[in-house]
Design a protein around this motif. Sequence first.
Motif, PDB file in Angstrom:
ATOM      1  N   GLU A  90       0.877  -1.505  -0.093  1.00 41.09           N
ATOM      2  CA  GLU A  90       0.085  -0.150  -0.065  1.00 41.09           C
ATOM      3  C   GLU A  90       0.969   1.350  -0.542  1.00 41.09           C
ATOM      4  O   GLU A  90       1.918   1.326   1.261  1.00 41.09           O
ATOM      5  N   ILE A  91       0.601   2.027  -1.290  1.00 43.95           N
ATOM      6  CA  ILE A  91       1.822   2.657  -1.478  1.00 43.95           C
ATOM      7  C   ILE A  91       1.481   4.368  -0.658  1.00 43.95           C
ATOM      8  O   ILE A  91       1.854   5.270  -0.269  1.00 43.95           O
ATOM      9  N   GLY A  92       0.296   4.919  -1.250  1.00 38.91           N
ATOM     10  CA  GLY A  92      -0.835   6.005  -0.387  1.00 38.91           C
ATOM     11  C   GLY A  92      -1.955   6.143  -0.853  1.00 38.91           C
ATOM     12  O   GLY A  92      -2.306   5.328  -1.721  1.00 38.91           O
ATOM     13  N   GLN A  93      -2.378   6.836  -0.607  1.00 37.00           N
ATOM     14  CA  GLN A  93      -3.382   8.295  -1.245  1.00 37.00           C
ATOM     15  C   GLN A  93      -3.483   8.905  -1.722  1.00 37.00           C
ATOM     16  O   GLN A  93      -3.283  10.269  -0.519  1.00 37.00           O
ATOM     17  N   GLN A  94      -4.511   9.057  -2.818  1.00 32.70           N
ATOM     18  CA  GLN A  94      -4.237  10.829  -2.845  1.00 32.70           C
ATOM     19  C   GLN A  94      -6.090  11.573  -3.382  1.00 32.70           C
ATOM     20  O   GLN A  94      -6.736  10.688  -4.010  1.00 32.70           O
ATOM     21  N   ASN A 124       6.248   7.998  -5.366  1.00 32.40           N
ATOM     22  CA  ASN A 124       7.972   7.440  -5.407  1.00 32.40           C
ATOM     23  C   ASN A 124       7.900   6.269  -4.940  1.00 32.40           C
ATOM     24  O   ASN A 124       7.008   6.076  -3.577  1.00 32.40           O
ATOM     25  N   ILE A 125       7.850   4.572  -5.388  1.00 29.94           N
ATOM     26  CA  ILE A 125       6.828   3.569  -5.092  1.00 29.94           C
ATOM     27  C   ILE A 125       8.031   2.866  -3.602  1.00 29.94           C
ATOM     28  O   ILE A 125       7.617   2.573  -2.700  1.00 29.94           O
ATOM     29  N   GLU A 126       8.955   2.896  -3.537  1.00 30.10           N
ATOM     30  CA  GLU A 126       9.727   2.631  -2.606  1.00 30.10           C
ATOM     31  C   GLU A 126       9.801   3.870  -1.185  1.00 30.10           C
ATOM     32  O   GLU A 126      10.011   3.118   0.168  1.00 30.10           O
ATOM     33  N   SER A 127       9.805   4.958  -1.268  1.00 28.33           N
ATOM     34  CA  SER A 127       9.850   5.930  -0.094  1.00 28.33           C
ATOM     35  C   SER A 127       8.235   6.288   0.473  1.00 28.33           C
ATOM     36  O   SER A 127       7.931   6.573   1.371  1.00 28.33           O
ATOM     37  N   GLN A 129       6.270   7.979  -1.267  1.00 31.40           N
ATOM     38  CA  GLN A 129       6.057   9.690  -0.755  1.00 31.40           C
ATOM     39  C   GLN A 129       5.715  10.456  -2.000  1.00 31.40           C
ATOM     40  O   GLN A 129       5.991   9.790  -3.325  1.00 31.40           O
ATOM     41  N   HIS A 130       5.508  11.653  -2.423  1.00 30.84           N
ATOM     42  CA  HIS A 130       4.451  11.957  -4.058  1.00 30.84           C
ATOM     43  C   HIS A 130       4.894  13.064  -3.762  1.00 30.84           C
ATOM     44  O   HIS A 130       5.031  14.030  -2.738  1.00 30.84           O
ATOM     45  N   GLU A 131       4.670  13.967  -4.679  1.00 30.14           N
ATOM     46  CA  GLU A 131       4.597  15.377  -5.529  1.00 30.14           C
ATOM     47  C   GLU A 131       3.631  15.498  -6.465  1.00 30.14           C
ATOM     48  O   GLU A 131       3.500  15.181  -7.448  1.00 30.14           O
ATOM     49  N   GLU A 132       3.496  16.994  -5.958  1.00 30.89           N
ATOM     50  CA  GLU A 132       2.669  16.998  -7.908  1.00 30.89           C
ATOM     51  C   GLU A 132       3.749  17.707  -8.731  1.00 30.89           C
ATOM     52  O   GLU A 132       4.311  18.700  -8.465  1.00 30.89           O
ATOM     53  N   VAL A 133       3.616  17.373 -10.021  1.00 30.47           N
ATOM     54  CA  VAL A 133       4.384  17.948 -10.673  1.00 30.47           C
ATOM     55  C   VAL A 133       3.008  18.410 -12.308  1.00 30.47           C
ATOM     56  O   VAL A 133       3.808  19.007 -13.222  1.00 30.47           O
TER      57      VAL A 133
END
Length: 281
Positions: A90-94, A124-127, A129-133
Motif C-alpha cells: 500500500e503506497i498511499g492515497q490522494q 516514488n514507490i519505495e519511499s 512519497q509523492h509530489e505534484e508535477v
Amino acid sequence: ISIVRGDSAAVVDMAVAENVVATTHESGAVWVWQSGRSTELMSSGDEVAEADVAVTGDQAWLVAAVSSDLATNVYGWKLSVRVRPAARLEIGQQPGEFPLLIGASGSSAILATVDDEALVWRWNIESKQHEEVGRQQNEVLTLTAAPDGRTIAYAGVAGGRGEGGGAALVEIDSGRRFELAATQSDSITASALDATGQKLATAQRMSEFDETGAVILWKPDIALGSASQERVFEFDPERRDVTALAFSQAGDWVAAGHNSGAVSVWRLESRRRKPVFTYGA
C-alpha cells in the motif's frame, strides 16, 4: 491462448512487463498473468469506480491506481518475485477519482486524477512519497511519457484563455514545465512522445464542422520552455476521433488509432499530409 479467464467484464487497461501481463476490468478487478497462470490481485466490487495499471520505468514494480469514494489508492507489487495478492504494497492515497497511470523513470509512477482540478502526481514507490508535477482546470484525457521516463506530457479538455486546455510537458527530474501554444482549439484526445522525448504528437477532438481531422507534430525544447509546431497530419473525418497515438521505435513513423477502429500511419520524412496508409473500419 486465453491469459485471463476469471473475469468476464470488459478490459479497460493493460500493462506489460517481461513475462507479466496485468489487466483491469469494468468490474474493478485487477488480474495478472505470469508463468502460465492468471491470478486475481484485487477483487471486483461496487466500491471500486475505476482501476488503471502501469509498470515503472525500471521494470521493478507493477502499480495499480484504484479509484473509489472520491479518492485514489496506489498499490504496488514487486516484479522480481511472483506477483500475488498478499504481496501488495500500500503506497498511499490522494484526492480525486478516475486515474490515468503511466510508468516513469526509476521506481516511480505518474498519476493523474480529477478532483476540483485535474492534478498530476509523481509517486516514488519505495519511499511512498509523492509530489505534484502538474495541474489544469479541466479534465486530463491523455497522459504519456518518453520511454526513458524523463519527460511526460499530459493534455485534455480545452478551456478558456489561461485555463491550461492545451498539452503541457514536464521534465520529471528538474520539475520544469510548460504548456504548448494554444493552437488546438478543442480538447486533445491523445498524445505520444518519441523515444528521445524530442517529438510530441497530439490529436485534436473533432467537431461536426471539421472537414478533416488533424494530428499535430511538435518539437519541444524543455530548456527554452517552448515548442515549435513542425507538421500537421490530416485524416478522413469518417475515421472519427483519434483515441491513441504512438511513434515507431526509430521515430520515423507515427500511428493513430481511431474511435472507428481504424489505424492511420504517417511517415515523418514524407511531406504529404495524408496517411501513407490506413487500415480498418
